[in-house]
Design an enzyme around this catalytic site. Structure first.
Site, PDB file in Angstrom:
ATOM      1  N   LYS A  41      25.143 -13.513 -11.689  1.00 24.61           N
ATOM      2  CA  LYS A  41      25.887 -13.820 -10.279  1.00 24.61           C
ATOM      3  C   LYS A  41      25.297 -12.779  -9.147  1.00 24.61           C
ATOM      4  CE  LYS A  41      30.684 -14.579  -8.998  1.00 24.61           C
ATOM      5  NZ  LYS A  41      32.017 -14.434  -9.143  1.00 24.61           N
ATOM      6  N   VAL A  42      24.553 -13.277  -7.980  1.00 28.82           N
ATOM      7  CA  VAL A  42      24.040 -12.267  -6.944  1.00 28.82           C
ATOM      8  C   VAL A  42      24.503 -13.009  -5.798  1.00 28.82           C
ATOM      9  CG1 VAL A  42      22.104 -12.261  -8.270  1.00 28.82           C
ATOM     10  CG2 VAL A  42      22.229 -13.877  -6.721  1.00 28.82           C
TER      11      VAL A  42
END
Ligand code: E4P
Length: 217
Positions: free
Chosen positions: A83-84
Site C-alpha cells: 500500500k502506497v
C-alpha cells in the site's frame, strides 16, 4: 462485490472469515497502532489466515523508500498488496512495484484525477476514501461513481476498493455503483445483517410458536 476487512484485529478477522465474509484485508499505520502489535508479526498472522490480498502500508515519503519498504513487507507473504499513498512519489513506487509483478494498493485517493493517475501507473487497487470526504461535507459516493465511469470508459483493470466505509448504507451504495471491493470495519459488516423488521418478525414467530406448545427437537 468482494469484501475486505479493514482491521488488524485477528480475532475479528477470524470470526468473519469463518462465515465466508472475507476476501481480503486492509491495514494502515493507524490500524497497526490500534492493534498494539508488531506490523510484521500481525500481518503474517493475517496472511496465514486469509489467502486473498492483505494490504500492508509503507510509511516512507520518497519513492525509493516506499519501494524498499514495500519489498520488505512483501517478504511476509505472497498475498501482500503493498500500500502506497497517492502522492507523486507513491505513483512512482506503484509503477516500479507493479512492473516487478507485485500487487499495489494506492491509498488516500480523494479525486477522480488521482484515480486516473493510479490506473495509468498500473495500480492493482485504488482506494478512494468515502467516509473522510463525507466528513468534510462532500459526497464520498460521488467519487466512487466517477471513478467507476472513468475506468469503464477506458477499460482500466485497476480495481476500485471503496475505503473509509463507515456504515452499512455505504456498503449498499458502493455495491450499487459497482465498486469491485469494499473494505469495512468488522462492526459495519455485522450491521449489514441487522433489520428491525427481522427482529420484530422473529419475536412474533417465537411468541406464536411458544403458544402451540410444540417442539421441533
Ligand atoms: C483503507 O484502506 C483505510 O485503511 C481505511 O478504510 C480508512 O478508514 P477511516 O477513514 O475510517 O480511517
Amino acid at each position: 462485490m468482494k469484501f475486505f476487512v479493514d482491521t488488524a484485529d485477528t480475532d475479528a478477522i477470524r470470526e468473519l472469515n469463518e462465515l465466508g465474509m472475507v476476501d481480503g484485508v486492509t491495514t494502515n499505520p493507524s490500524l497497526i497502532m490500534k492493534s498494539g502489535r508488531d506490523i510484521k508479526e500481525v500481518t503474517k498472522e493475517i496472511c496465514d489466515m486469509i489467502p486473498g490480498p492483505v494490504s500492508a502500508e509503507t510509511v516512507a515519503t520518497d519513492a525509493d523508500g516506499m519501494i524498499a519498504e514495500g519489498l520488505e513487507l512483501k517478504k511476509i507473504a505472497d498475498n501482500i498488496a503493498i500500500k502506497v499513498p497517492l502522492t507523486w512519489a507513491g505513483l512512482k513506487a506503484c509503477k516500479a512495484l507493479t512492473d516487478q509483478g507485485h500487487m499495489v494498493n494506492v491509498t488516500l485517493c480523494f479525486s477522480p484525477n488521482q484515480a486516473l493517475l493510479a490506473a495509468k501507473a498500473g495500480a492493482t487497487f485504488i482506494s478512494p476514501f468515502v467516509g473522510r470526504l463525507d466528513d468534510i461535507n462532500l459526497d464520498g459516493m460521488d467519487l466512487i461513481a466517477d471513478i467507476r465511469e472513468i475506468y469503464d470508459n477506458y477499460g482500466f483493470e485497476t480495481q476500485i476498493l471503496a475505503a473509509s466505509i463507515r456504515s452499512a448504507n455505504h456498503m449498499t451504495k458502493a455495491a450499487k455503483i459497482g465498486a469491485d471491493v469494499a473494505t469495512a470495519p468488522p462492526d459495519v459488516i455485522r450491521k449489514m445483517a441487522a433489520h428491525p423488521l427481522t427482529d420484530k418478525g422473529l419475536d412474533a414467530f417465537l411468541k406464536d410458536w411458544a403458544s402451540t406448545g410444540q417442539k421441533i427437537l
